[in-house]
Design a protein around this motif. Sequence first.
Motif, short mmCIF file in Angstrom:
data_model
loop_
_atom_site.label_atom_id
_atom_site.label_comp_id
_atom_site.label_asym_id
_atom_site.label_seq_id
_atom_site.Cartn_x
_atom_site.Cartn_y
_atom_site.Cartn_z
N ARG A 38 0.88 -1.31 -0.10
CA ARG A 38 -0.04 0.11 0.00
C ARG A 38 0.77 1.31 -0.05
O ARG A 38 1.87 1.36 0.97
CB ARG A 38 -0.97 0.00 1.10
CG ARG A 38 -1.94 1.22 1.10
CD ARG A 38 -2.68 1.39 2.48
NE ARG A 38 -1.76 1.65 3.84
CZ ARG A 38 -2.16 1.69 4.97
NH1 ARG A 38 -3.35 1.82 5.21
NH2 ARG A 38 -1.18 2.02 5.85
N VAL A 39 0.75 2.17 -0.74
CA VAL A 39 1.74 3.47 -1.11
C VAL A 39 0.64 4.49 -0.89
O VAL A 39 -0.82 4.52 -1.31
CB VAL A 39 2.26 3.58 -2.05
CG1 VAL A 39 3.35 2.41 -2.26
CG2 VAL A 39 1.32 3.28 -3.49
N ALA B 107 5.49 -11.92 0.66
CA ALA B 107 5.41 -11.05 -0.03
C ALA B 107 6.55 -10.04 0.51
O ALA B 107 7.03 -9.41 -0.63
CB ALA B 107 4.06 -9.88 0.49
N LEU B 108 6.95 -9.95 1.45
CA LEU B 108 8.12 -9.16 1.76
C LEU B 108 9.44 -9.52 1.40
O LEU B 108 10.40 -8.95 0.83
CB LEU B 108 8.19 -9.05 3.60
CG LEU B 108 9.56 -7.96 4.08
CD1 LEU B 108 9.35 -6.73 3.34
CD2 LEU B 108 9.23 -8.05 5.40
N PRO C 207 7.35 -1.16 6.02
CA PRO C 207 6.37 -0.19 5.96
C PRO C 207 5.25 -0.43 5.18
O PRO C 207 4.02 -0.27 5.36
CB PRO C 207 7.04 0.87 6.36
CG PRO C 207 8.45 0.63 6.71
CD PRO C 207 8.88 -0.30 5.91
N HIS C 208 5.79 -0.52 4.08
CA HIS C 208 4.78 -0.52 2.64
C HIS C 208 4.31 -1.71 2.54
O HIS C 208 3.06 -1.79 1.98
CB HIS C 208 5.67 0.00 1.48
CG HIS C 208 6.22 0.99 1.60
ND1 HIS C 208 5.62 2.33 1.59
CD2 HIS C 208 7.57 1.39 1.63
CE1 HIS C 208 6.43 3.43 1.67
NE2 HIS C 208 7.84 2.83 1.84
N VAL C 209 5.05 -2.88 3.07
CA VAL C 209 4.34 -4.20 2.85
C VAL C 209 3.49 -4.80 3.88
O VAL C 209 2.50 -5.62 3.61
CB VAL C 209 5.50 -5.20 2.41
CG1 VAL C 209 5.00 -6.55 2.60
CG2 VAL C 209 6.19 -4.81 1.25
N LEU C 210 3.76 -4.27 5.07
CA LEU C 210 3.27 -4.85 6.13
C LEU C 210 2.27 -4.00 6.92
O LEU C 210 1.11 -4.45 7.54
CB LEU C 210 4.33 -5.18 7.26
CG LEU C 210 5.19 -6.02 6.78
CD1 LEU C 210 6.34 -6.30 8.00
CD2 LEU C 210 4.72 -7.42 6.37
N SER D 20 3.77 3.20 12.80
CA SER D 20 4.64 3.46 14.13
C SER D 20 4.97 2.09 14.63
O SER D 20 5.84 1.90 15.26
CB SER D 20 3.99 4.33 15.19
OG SER D 20 2.77 3.87 15.63
N VAL D 21 4.01 1.08 14.44
CA VAL D 21 4.10 -0.35 14.99
C VAL D 21 5.43 -0.99 14.16
O VAL D 21 6.08 -1.52 14.82
CB VAL D 21 2.71 -0.94 14.93
CG1 VAL D 21 3.08 -2.53 15.35
CG2 VAL D 21 1.88 -0.50 15.95
N ILE D 22 5.20 -0.72 12.91
CA ILE D 22 6.14 -1.42 12.33
C ILE D 22 7.60 -0.70 12.55
O ILE D 22 8.67 -1.49 12.40
CB ILE D 22 5.96 -1.42 10.52
CG1 ILE D 22 4.77 -1.96 10.19
CG2 ILE D 22 6.99 -1.58 9.82
CD1 ILE D 22 4.83 -3.34 10.73
N ALA D 23 7.53 0.41 12.63
CA ALA D 23 8.91 1.17 13.17
C ALA D 23 9.36 0.49 14.31
O ALA D 23 10.68 0.20 14.66
CB ALA D 23 8.77 2.62 13.22
N ASP D 24 8.70 0.38 15.47
CA ASP D 24 8.82 -0.33 16.53
C ASP D 24 9.62 -1.65 16.28
O ASP D 24 10.31 -2.00 16.99
CB ASP D 24 7.85 -0.65 17.77
CG ASP D 24 7.49 0.87 18.10
OD1 ASP D 24 8.10 1.74 18.13
OD2 ASP D 24 6.34 1.05 18.71
N VAL D 25 8.67 -2.66 15.54
CA VAL D 25 9.19 -3.76 15.36
C VAL D 25 10.68 -3.84 14.66
O VAL D 25 11.59 -4.58 15.05
CB VAL D 25 8.25 -4.52 14.32
CG1 VAL D 25 8.79 -5.83 13.94
CG2 VAL D 25 6.93 -4.74 14.94
N LEU D 26 10.88 -2.91 13.75
CA LEU D 26 12.22 -2.84 12.96
C LEU D 26 13.28 -2.46 14.07
O LEU D 26 14.57 -2.89 13.78
CB LEU D 26 12.11 -1.88 11.90
CG LEU D 26 11.14 -2.38 10.66
CD1 LEU D 26 11.13 -1.41 9.41
CD2 LEU D 26 11.65 -3.80 9.85
#
Length: 321
Positions: A178-179, A258-259, A285-288, A307-313
């Motif tokens: 998603r973009v 997908a990632l 961030p774009h895939v998840l 922000s959740v994906i940023a935390d996970v990374l």
Amino acid sequence: MSAGPAAPAVEAVADIYNRIEQGVSSVVQGKPQVIRLALIALLAEGHLLVEDVPGVGKTMLAKSIARSIACSVRRVQFTPDLLPSDITGTTVYNAETHDWEFKPGAVFANIVLGDEINRAGPKTQSALLEAMEEHTVTVDGTTHSLAVPFMVVATQNPIELDGTYALPEAQRDRFMMRVTIGYPSSDAELQILNTHGAGDAATTLQPVATAQEIAGLIDVVKHLHAADALKEYVVGIVRATREHPAVELGCSPRAGLALLRAGRAAAACLGRDYVVPDDVKALAPHVLSHRLILTPDARMAEVTPESVIADVLGQVPIPRR
């Protein structure tokens, strides 16, 4: 370990990517990152969801990519009265031959442009589920195969706008990325006035690749080398989304596939025949993010999937040599 694709094959991916990117950039000004992600989704055999407010170039992006490839293209304008059979096709009786014939729907094309997909009801949106995942359509008990390559580029308005429906979770999970386009800069907006002021600039684009060439590049991307440590990194990221306290429903195994596929395509577009952690980290961030369902408390606290994906990374260790 099986051998990866030869260097000339990877260079061919990068060459055609650059040619398509150059053409699309002449029409969609000031959005190189969005164009790059869209072409990565194409070469990774994924589908793209473009979400933003009306008038920022969502449909223009999809049209420009479609015109850059000599392939079959169908456009579907999603409206509340659109029927599932309009998308998948239907079986009709032919009075001349006294037999039933299948009339293909709009999904039978290499690139399907779904404009304002969330203005149709959930039943019609769900008509794309089988096609997007399995590249087949089943009508009246008969399964029909779709063309290769097959890509759905769907545009979506924010669900706060009148007349929109939220996409079903199962369908969001079938979009590789998603973009969000966003408003252009002042310089880019001036270029838009110069480029599009006299008409639709996308009509001037000439194909730089055929459907058969794109299908060959997709096959090259599938076999790019990904180390076991990198695959473990992908699995770690996906599993961490399920354990995050702000997440009610995390990413599925389909998200990990997908990632990895997107990471391979990103590497090939740069002329590399192997995937590195930075490829995965940039695309996550774009895939998840669109696959996550947050808890009610997290939504009340205005926590975002990004922000959740940023935390996970930040939590999952990056593999080292």
